[in-house]
Design an enzyme around this catalytic site. Sequence first.
Site, PDB file in Angstrom:
ATOM      1  N   SER A  40     -40.282  -6.640  14.994  1.00  0.00           N
ATOM      2  CA  SER A  40     -40.945  -7.991  14.989  1.00  0.00           C
ATOM      3  C   SER A  40     -42.294  -7.878  15.394  1.00  0.00           C
ATOM      4  O   SER A  40     -43.259  -7.146  14.740  1.00  0.00           O
ATOM      5  CB  SER A  40     -39.971  -9.146  15.770  1.00  0.00           C
ATOM      6  OG  SER A  40     -40.389 -10.500  15.562  1.00  0.00           O
TER       7      SER A  40
ATOM      8  N   GLU B 188     -33.898 -12.967   6.031  1.00  0.00           N
ATOM      9  CA  GLU B 188     -34.708 -13.241   7.026  1.00  0.00           C
ATOM     10  C   GLU B 188     -35.874 -13.931   6.301  1.00  0.00           C
ATOM     11  O   GLU B 188     -36.396 -13.389   5.578  1.00  0.00           O
ATOM     12  CB  GLU B 188     -34.884 -12.330   8.343  1.00  0.00           C
ATOM     13  CG  GLU B 188     -35.690 -10.914   7.543  1.00  0.00           C
ATOM     14  CD  GLU B 188     -36.033 -10.038   8.706  1.00  0.00           C
ATOM     15  OE1 GLU B 188     -36.675 -10.702   9.812  1.00  0.00           O
ATOM     16  OE2 GLU B 188     -35.731  -8.985   8.641  1.00  0.00           O
TER      17      GLU B 188
ATOM     18  N   HIS C 222     -32.568 -10.835  11.764  1.00  0.00           N
ATOM     19  CA  HIS C 222     -33.725 -10.596  12.154  1.00  0.00           C
ATOM     20  C   HIS C 222     -33.834  -9.371  13.384  1.00  0.00           C
ATOM     21  O   HIS C 222     -32.914  -9.442  14.139  1.00  0.00           O
ATOM     22  CB  HIS C 222     -34.710 -11.623  12.649  1.00  0.00           C
ATOM     23  CG  HIS C 222     -36.213 -11.340  13.046  1.00  0.00           C
ATOM     24  ND1 HIS C 222     -37.066 -10.827  12.151  1.00  0.00           N
ATOM     25  CD2 HIS C 222     -36.763 -11.129  14.298  1.00  0.00           C
ATOM     26  CE1 HIS C 222     -38.242 -10.360  13.010  1.00  0.00           C
ATOM     27  NE2 HIS C 222     -37.973 -10.877  13.986  1.00  0.00           N
TER      28      HIS C 222
END
Length: 306
Positions: free
Chosen positions: A149, A243, A273
């Site tokens: 991320s 996602e 995610h």
Amino acid sequence: MSIQAFLTNLILRHQFKRAGRGPLNVQKARYMVNKMAKRAPPLPKDIRHTPVPARPDQQLCGAEWLSADQPQRTIVYFHGGGYFFCGLDTHRPVAGYLARVAQARVLSVDYRMAPEHVFPAAVDDAVAWWQQLLRDGTSPTEVLFAGDSAGGGLALACMVAARDRGLPLPAGAILFSPWTDLSCSGDTMRTLADVDVMFNPASLPEAAALYLNGQPTDTPLASPLFADLRGLPPLMIHASTHEILLDDSQRLHSQAQQQGVRSELHLKAKMPHVWPTMLLLPEARETLKHCGEFARQVTPNRAPAP
């Protein structure tokens, strides 16, 4: 999809996504993930854990080593969390698992976060640790960067910054659902808003604003999707087709290839995610083993013990 993934999706949708409605609450988010981290199983006995205190006089943030026996390579790991939450505790399990499957020593970096420390503090911390590893004699041909991320975006930003400063680059990078576009302009921010089990689209621009502190959302070292990627090492990208940040991975993969960077994009359906960081999922362990194979392919040399 495994039963573990099915149940994880249900839990995330009814707890994490529901709790994320409304204005961003930094302290609440930190409390939730830290509480979850306390329930994580201990590291396997064959993984050595060595905390590294911050060294402000050398501009080094805190970190920790997770090392397999007789490591053959080094991985520098940057945790996710929107640049404002998560940390070493939350990501110790995935860093330790990577150490095992890649036969590596993993340096997990506790970079500074917003709102206390805004952009470019995280990038500065990442580059500082890279410079320190190089000063310590670590060969860049033995190193991979990895991150999930925001940490995936930070890994990319660190490589771009290192290249622009004339520093050597690692041999490759492994990115889990990297957040590469803080302008949040990808189509899947809208088209996958309902099927994403973790995020409400409105929360990401809030997190971006917290980190950017007035800087443009397309600033390359904050949003590396808008950076010149030429000269970067091979990328392995993993993302879910369900996602809202899917487009961040797809556009990064396309842009990297267009600019001459070797890139692999691996997509899996109906996963949350950054699911490779969720070790209870069989899909996560399978993917991390695949990452270990990639690490062995691009870093054939042996790393010194920490």
